[in-house]
Design an enzyme around this catalytic site. Structure first.
Site, PDB file in Angstrom:
ATOM      1  N   CYS A   1       0.828  -1.210   0.000  1.00 12.59           N
ATOM      2  CA  CYS A   1       0.000   0.000   0.000  1.00 12.59           C
ATOM      3  C   CYS A   1       0.864   1.262   0.000  1.00 12.59           C
ATOM      4  CB  CYS A   1      -0.905  -0.017   1.234  1.00 12.59           C
ATOM      5  SG  CYS A   1      -1.844   1.492   1.452  1.00 12.59           S
TER       6      CYS A   1
ATOM      7  N   CYS B   1      -0.400   4.093   2.272  1.00  8.92           N
ATOM      8  CA  CYS B   1      -0.091   3.948   3.702  1.00  8.92           C
ATOM      9  C   CYS B   1       1.396   4.172   3.978  1.00  8.92           C
ATOM     10  CB  CYS B   1      -0.457   2.545   4.198  1.00  8.92           C
ATOM     11  SG  CYS B   1      -1.898   1.817   3.427  1.00  8.92           S
ATOM     12  N   ASP B   2       2.253   3.563   3.178  1.00  5.43           N
ATOM     13  CA  ASP B   2       3.678   3.499   3.536  1.00  5.43           C
ATOM     14  C   ASP B   2       4.575   4.377   2.676  1.00  5.43           C
ATOM     15  OD1 ASP B   2       3.015   1.613   5.484  1.00  5.43           O
ATOM     16  OD2 ASP B   2       3.075  -0.014   4.022  1.00  5.43           O
TER      17      ASP B   2
END
Ligand code: NAP
Length: 297
Positions: free
Chosen positions: A128, A131-132
């Protein structure tokens, strides 16, 4: 309840919203937070009415709208379903009886299944970029895959300032042409005809070993992170366990009214395969709710 919906992505939330508006008592369950895999999408540019919106923001809006018409139970995994005259479902929190059921359980990310993928999860391996991605600004990153999701992730990482390359197993991307053009315009390096054989490092990822599938040559590239984006597989295990028919890839088979082979059981969205877009998932969710309404009359 009249209608239980498993999965609170675009299909499930729309199903719950339509069911509520038809006067059915509907509950949408999700083992995680509402939003489904769209939450992981950095940017959505093809949902009508929104020229460009982050996946998470779009899903927050859908959830807020659906909540007006149905209950949404997050963080409660449905562990069992029993058909015994009615339909009984058990979550990790409670047991429920419902007259009808929609599977809107979506898909989960496919794994590379190579050495290092599991071990470096959260230490350089990610599924992701939303997200990261921010952890890898100004770092060397690879995205694996050639579909829409991989290309969107690569563009997002590039915009964040990562030095990003795309590794694809063929010499042509699967992604929509408009997204391909953006990749070429942004000069994102593409490593064609190549597969990842190993992800290596010490405490964190330090590189990937890739193999050229045309000439079998092997090379190591130094990278700080690997974003795996090689498609998805349907979350249809629970449906199969009660006898819902699936195709050879595991997608739930439905008719044009989203009915499965079992009475008062429907499916909508990515778990049924097909185009797998937010707009089609929403449409299928609405049709499933309408079919349930007709069958419960
Ligand atoms: P996808 O379209 O199935 O693409 C998966 C990609 O990963 C393909 O390029 C495939 O290669 C590659 N791949 C598969 N298994 C692999 C393996 N073991 N090793 C290396 N590469 C592998 O999946 P997706 O991109 O996740 O998209 C899923 C669905 O959501 C699609 O229907 C897509 O259109 C939709 N989606 C749409 C949008 C949008 O429209 N904005 C955004 C995201 C997703 P090959 O090409 O060689 O098969």
């Amino acid at each position: 309840m009249d209608l239980a919906v498993i999965g609170a992505g675009p299909a499930g939330l729309t199903s719950g919203m339509y069911a509520g508006r038809f006067g059915l008592k509907a509950v949408v369950f999700d083992e995680k937070i509402a939003g489904g895999t769209v939450n992981l999408t950095p940017v959505v540019e093809n949902y009508p009415g929104f020229e460009s919106i982050s996946g998470m923001e779009l899903m927050e809006k859908m959830k807020k709208q659906a909540e007006k018409y149905c209950e949404i139970h997050e963080m409660g995994k449905i562990g069992k379903i029993k058909i015994d005259g009615g339909i009984s479902i058990g979550t990790s929190k409670d047991d429920y009886k419902t007259k009808a059921l929609v599977f809107a359980s979506g898909t989960e990310k496919r794994k590379l299944n190579v050495k290092g993928e599991k071990g470096f999860l959260g230490r350089g391996v990610s599924y992701c970029a939303t997200c990261d991605g921010p952890f890898f600004r100004n770092k060397k990153t690879v995205v694996v895959g050639g579909g829409n999701a991989a290309v969107i992730e690569a563009l997002h990482l590039k915009n964040l300032g990562s030095d990003v390359s795309l590794i694809h197993r063929r010499n042509e991307l699967r992604a929509d042409k408009i997204l391909q053009n953006q990749v070429f315009e942004k000069n994102i390096n593409i490593i064609w005809d190549s597969v990842v054989e190993e992800i290596f490092g010490d405490k964190t990822v330090k590189g990937v070993r890739i193999k050229n599938v045309k000439n079998s040559s092997i090379k190591n590239i130094d990278v700080d992170s690997v974003f795996v984006s090689i498609g998805e597989k349907p979350n249809s295990g629970l449906a199969k366990s009660i006898g819902v028919k699936t195709d050879e890839k595991g997608y739930i088979v439905v008719d044009k009214n989203q009915r499965t082979n079992l009475q008062k059981i429907y499916a909508a969205g990515d778990v049924t395969g097909g185009l797998r877009q937010i707009v089609t998932a929403c449409a299928e969710g609405a049709v499933a709710a309408n079919s349930a309404y007709e069958d419960l009359l």
